[in-house]
Every structure is written in structure tokens, then in C-alpha cells.
Design a protein around this motif. Structure first.
Motif, PDB file in Angstrom:
ATOM      1  N   VAL A 284       0.823  -1.213   0.000  1.00 22.27           N
ATOM      2  CA  VAL A 284       0.000   0.000   0.000  1.00 22.27           C
ATOM      3  C   VAL A 284       0.854   1.258   0.000  1.00 22.27           C
ATOM      4  CG1 VAL A 284      -0.226  -0.192   2.512  1.00 22.27           C
ATOM      5  CG2 VAL A 284      -1.849   1.213   1.249  1.00 22.27           C
ATOM      6  N   ALA A 285       0.421   2.238  -0.786  1.00 23.22           N
ATOM      7  CA  ALA A 285       1.090   3.536  -0.806  1.00 23.22           C
ATOM      8  C   ALA A 285       0.860   4.257   0.511  1.00 23.22           C
ATOM      9  CB  ALA A 285       0.558   4.385  -1.961  1.00 23.22           C
ATOM     10  N   SER A 286       1.893   4.922   1.008  1.00 23.05           N
ATOM     11  CA  SER A 286       1.774   5.668   2.259  1.00 23.05           C
ATOM     12  C   SER A 286       0.672   6.711   2.136  1.00 23.05           C
ATOM     13  CB  SER A 286       3.098   6.353   2.589  1.00 23.05           C
ATOM     14  OG  SER A 286       2.985   7.079   3.796  1.00 23.05           O
ATOM     15  N   GLY A 287      -0.166   6.807   3.178  1.00 23.91           N
ATOM     16  CA  GLY A 287      -1.277   7.740   3.171  1.00 23.91           C
ATOM     17  C   GLY A 287      -2.384   7.241   4.075  1.00 23.91           C
ATOM     18  N   THR A 288      -3.583   7.805   3.910  1.00 27.40           N
ATOM     19  CA  THR A 288      -4.720   7.440   4.751  1.00 27.40           C
ATOM     20  C   THR A 288      -5.041   5.957   4.663  1.00 27.40           C
ATOM     21  OG1 THR A 288      -5.626   9.649   4.385  1.00 27.40           O
ATOM     22  CG2 THR A 288      -7.116   8.012   5.289  1.00 27.40           C
ATOM     23  N   ALA A 289      -4.815   5.358   3.491  1.00 21.26           N
ATOM     24  CA  ALA A 289      -5.140   3.939   3.310  1.00 21.26           C
ATOM     25  C   ALA A 289      -4.387   3.046   4.290  1.00 21.26           C
ATOM     26  CB  ALA A 289      -4.843   3.512   1.874  1.00 21.26           C
ATOM     27  N   THR A 290      -3.214   3.467   4.736  1.00 18.02           N
ATOM     28  CA  THR A 290      -2.455   2.638   5.680  1.00 18.02           C
ATOM     29  C   THR A 290      -3.160   2.556   7.027  1.00 18.02           C
ATOM     30  OG1 THR A 290      -1.072   4.483   6.467  1.00 18.02           O
ATOM     31  CG2 THR A 290      -0.280   3.254   4.550  1.00 18.02           C
ATOM     32  N   LEU A 291      -3.785   3.664   7.450  1.00 18.68           N
ATOM     33  CA  LEU A 291      -4.545   3.642   8.708  1.00 18.68           C
ATOM     34  C   LEU A 291      -5.795   2.780   8.547  1.00 18.68           C
ATOM     35  CD1 LEU A 291      -5.069   4.572  11.595  1.00 18.68           C
ATOM     36  CD2 LEU A 291      -6.178   6.605  10.659  1.00 18.68           C
ATOM     37  N   GLU A 292      -6.477   2.919   7.418  1.00 24.79           N
ATOM     38  CA  GLU A 292      -7.671   2.105   7.171  1.00 24.79           C
ATOM     39  C   GLU A 292      -7.308   0.624   7.155  1.00 24.79           C
ATOM     40  OE1 GLU A 292      -9.960   5.465   4.421  1.00 24.79           O
ATOM     41  OE2 GLU A 292      -8.727   3.909   3.490  1.00 24.79           O
TER      42      GLU A 292
END
Length: 390
Positions: A274-282
Motif C-alpha cells: 500500500v502507498a503511504s497515506g490514509t489507506a495505511t490507517l484504514e
């Protein structure tokens, strides 16, 4: 007497956050008029939209420069309108470059200001705290560790939790998600999330797909799932995929769904690149092991360093799960380390190391519980307290 609350949200995530705050305020106090900049979710909640949030939705420095005349026009128009209307309180949702400037101007005129989603001063440009102190009457933050930073600097602050933590179930249902996506229930599945921006697809799709190729060579039964944000990004991704074909790869258009397909992808997978960003928290909230990766072009890296005055974050982590947990819970492969071989090695660990997976799920559960708060009500209480101060 009707209370007037002005709100500015600058992108889709902010539109959704702000709409929930409006809902929380309405549950407590009915006689309120909302106005400002927003999107469809805020409009559905009855807000008077003076300017569409499209005027503020820009990605990266190049887009910002191109959009500068429109941004200035929007800022000047809204500033004039709000000074004339005199709202009881102003709420800026994220968009710090725009909102902090406006908040400072309004606060000078005696209008209390609330800023929701603290800028990441703990990672980049801590000196912005001076501007925040001048502009913000009360800061609402998503993460518990942020409160100590603002308290130390004399800025009133309230931790409100992260709204996404209340939307994502504490115990994900992998089988149900796979059935929604028409995926084999018993297969090992790797999610590939290369980001939503053209620059991210350009730089990350190739190493991510080459890593998937290597994983498929190692285990032909693996499946791969990719959420794509819109038709433009899908076309861009497909061009790269032609050169790097991957077996058992499924692509989902997130814009065609009523519910977030990207969340179904996260819930359905066993592990993710996963690309670093909000998706990592999700992804962490879905309790899935992941490999975080990111690349910047040399020009973008120089621009970031110039704007921030630093070559790397103050904290040793880039991914939000690692920042929140305070250690490298999941690997981060950045810049030249983001190679297919490194991605494969980390992904195999995320798929096969049972002790690591179990420990990670436990950590992610504790993280989820800490972020799961009644965000809308907590934020609404702060905002109404300021609006009803007289």
C-alpha cells in the motif's frame, strides 16, 4: 435566535467529516444555519454552499500553482462574505493553507475559530505552531498523542477520535467481503493499493506489479486485488499492466459502488502492498498486515524539502500505523528501497509469519479501540460551546 456556523472543507474526506459534524450539531441544537465551502455531503445536511470545494481540491504543488488565481478569488470572496455575515463560529476542516489564513483573519475580528484535523506538525514544519496559535481558538485532533503538543504550546485542544474507526468494524468479516467482490473464499489474497494520484500510479504501479509477478511465480494460487479511484487512473494503470501482466488480478472501480470498494478490498485481503497515506490507517483498522511503500520524483522531493525546510520527518516513521504505535510495526520501503524484491520479501512475511501476524492484529485492535470515539458529538459540543458563548 439562529446561530450561524461557517464551515470550510477542501476535499472529499473533509466534506464527509464536516457533514457528520453538522449532523452532531443538529442533534444538540436545531436552530443553526450553516454556510461556507463544501461538497455534496455537507449540502445534503442542509448547508448553504457559497463555493464548491472543487475550488480548493488540488493535488500537489503543480496543481496548486495552476489553480492559484481561482484559490485567491475564492478566498477573497469568502473572506468578504463571512466578515459581512459575522458567523458565531468558524470551523476549518483540514485544508490548513487556506483555513489557517482565513481563521487568523476572522479571529482578529472577534470570531472564534475551530480547526478540525491538526496539521502534522509532529512530522513536518513544527514552526507552523506559531501560525496555529494566532489563528485557532480551539483545535480538534484525530490522534491522542497530538493533545500534549498543543497543550504544551498553549493552544486549547480536544481529542475527538478518528471517524473512520467508528465506521470500520472492530472484527472484520473477510468471507463476507470476498463474496461481495466475487472472490474465492479460501484463496490467499494480496491487495495492491498504489494510490489515487496520477504521480503515485506512475511511480508505484510498476514496482507493485513486478512484486505481484514474483509472488505469483512463487505461488500460482495467489490472487491480487486492486481498487482504482476513477476511469483516468484505471486507464493509466492498465497501460502499465499491459507491460507487466499479473495472473489472478482483479481490478475494482471504486467510483461505481455505493459503499467504499477500497474498504471491501482491505477487508477481503490477507496482506497488502500500500502507498503511504490514509489507506495505511484504514488497513490497520481492518487488522491486515501490510507493506508501506512510497516514491517521489527528485523534483517533488526537492519541492517538499524547500517548502518544509527539512529533508525528512521529525519522527522516524512515515506510515500512520507506525507513527501511532511508536515503532516499525509494519515495514516501510521508501524511494530506492521500494524495489520489487524488497516488496516481495516483506509481503511473504506478512502472508506467512503467523506469530508476526497475530501480534500485529493485537496491536491494531488496541489502536482501533483508542481511536473509536463519538467524534461528531465531541466536536459538536466544542463548536456549540464557542457559538453560544454570549
Amino acid at each position: 435566535m439562529t446561530k450561524k456556523i461557517a464551515i470550510v472543507a477542501g476535499e472529499p474526506s473533509g466534506d464527509l467529516l464536516a457533514s457528520r459534524i453538522i449532523g452532531g450539531i443538529k442533534e444538540t441544537q436545531q436552530d443553526v444555519h450553516f454556510t461556507g465551502i463544501g461538497g455534496p455531503h455537507m449540502q445534503e445536511m442542509g448547508m448553504d454552499i457559497q463555493y464548491s470545494m472543487d475550488a480548493l481540491t488540488v493535488f500537489g504543488y503543480v496543481d496548486a500553482l495552476k489553480s492559484l488565481p481561482k484559490l485567491i478569488h475564492t478566498y477573497k470572496g469568502l473572506e468578504k462574505n463571512l466578515l459581512k455575515q459575522g458567523p458565531d463560529v468558524f470551523v476549518g476542516v483540514d485544508a490548513p493553507d487556506f483555513n489557517l489564513r482565513l481563521e487568523r483573519r476572522l479571529r482578529v475580528e472577534g470570531i472564534p475559530t475551530v480547526h478540525f484535523v491538526g496539521p502534522s506538525i509532529w512530522a513536518w514544519r513544527y514552526e507552523r505552531i506559531q501560525k496555529i496559535r494566532e489563528a485557532v481558538s480551539h483545535m480538534l485532533v484525530l490522534f491522542p498523542f497530538e493533545t500534549a503538543i498543543y497543550e504544551k504550546e498553549g493552544v486549547p485542544v480536544t481529542f475527538v477520535g478518528h471517524p473512520t474507526a467508528s465506521q470500520i468494524p472492530l472484527v472484520p468479516d473477510k468471507v463476507a467481503a470476498r463474496r461481495r467482490l466475487n472472490l474465492p473464499v479460501d484463496a490467499k489474497i494480496v491487495a495492491i493499493l498504489p494510490g489515487s494520484r496520477a504521480s503515485e500510479i506512475k511511480l508505484l504501479a510498476e514496482p507493485f506489479l513486478r512484486a505481484a509477478q514474483l509472488l505469483a511465480e512463487r505461488d500460482s494460487s495467489l490472487h491480487f486485488i486492486v481498487p482504482i479511484v476513477n476511469a483516468e487512473r484505471r486507464q493509466q494503470f492498465n497501460q502499465i499492466l499491459k507491460e507487466i501482466p499479473v495472473p489472478n488480478l482483479h481490478i475494482y472501480d471504486t467510483k461505481l459502488a455505493q459503499t467504499p470498494i477500497s474498504w471491501d478490498v482491505m477487508e477481503a485481503c490477507d496482506a497488502a502492498i500500500v502507498a503511504s497515506g490514509t489507506a495505511t490507517l484504514e488497513m490497520a483498522l481492518y487488522k491486515r498486515p501490510m507493506v508501506i511503500a512510497y516514491k517521489l520524483t527528485p523534483m517533488m522531493k526537492r519541492l517538499m524539502e524547500w517548502k518544509s525546510g527539512q529533508s525528512k520527518p521529525y519522527v522516524p516513521w512515515v506510515g500512520l500505523p507506525n507513527v501511532l504505535l511508536g515503532h516499525f510495526a509494519v515495514p516501510e520501503l521508501l524511494q530506492e528501497d521500494c524495489t520489487p524484491e524488497n516488496l516481495v520479501e516483506a509481503c511473504i512475511n506478512a502472508l506467512e509469519n503467523e506469530m508476526y501476524i497475530a501480534k500485529l492484529k493485537q496491536e491494531f485492535m488496541q489502536l482501533h479501540l483508542s481511536l473509536k470515539q463519538d467524534t461528531a458529538k465531541i466536536a459538536a459540543d466544542v463548536i456549540l460551546q464557542l457559538a453560544n458563548r454570549f
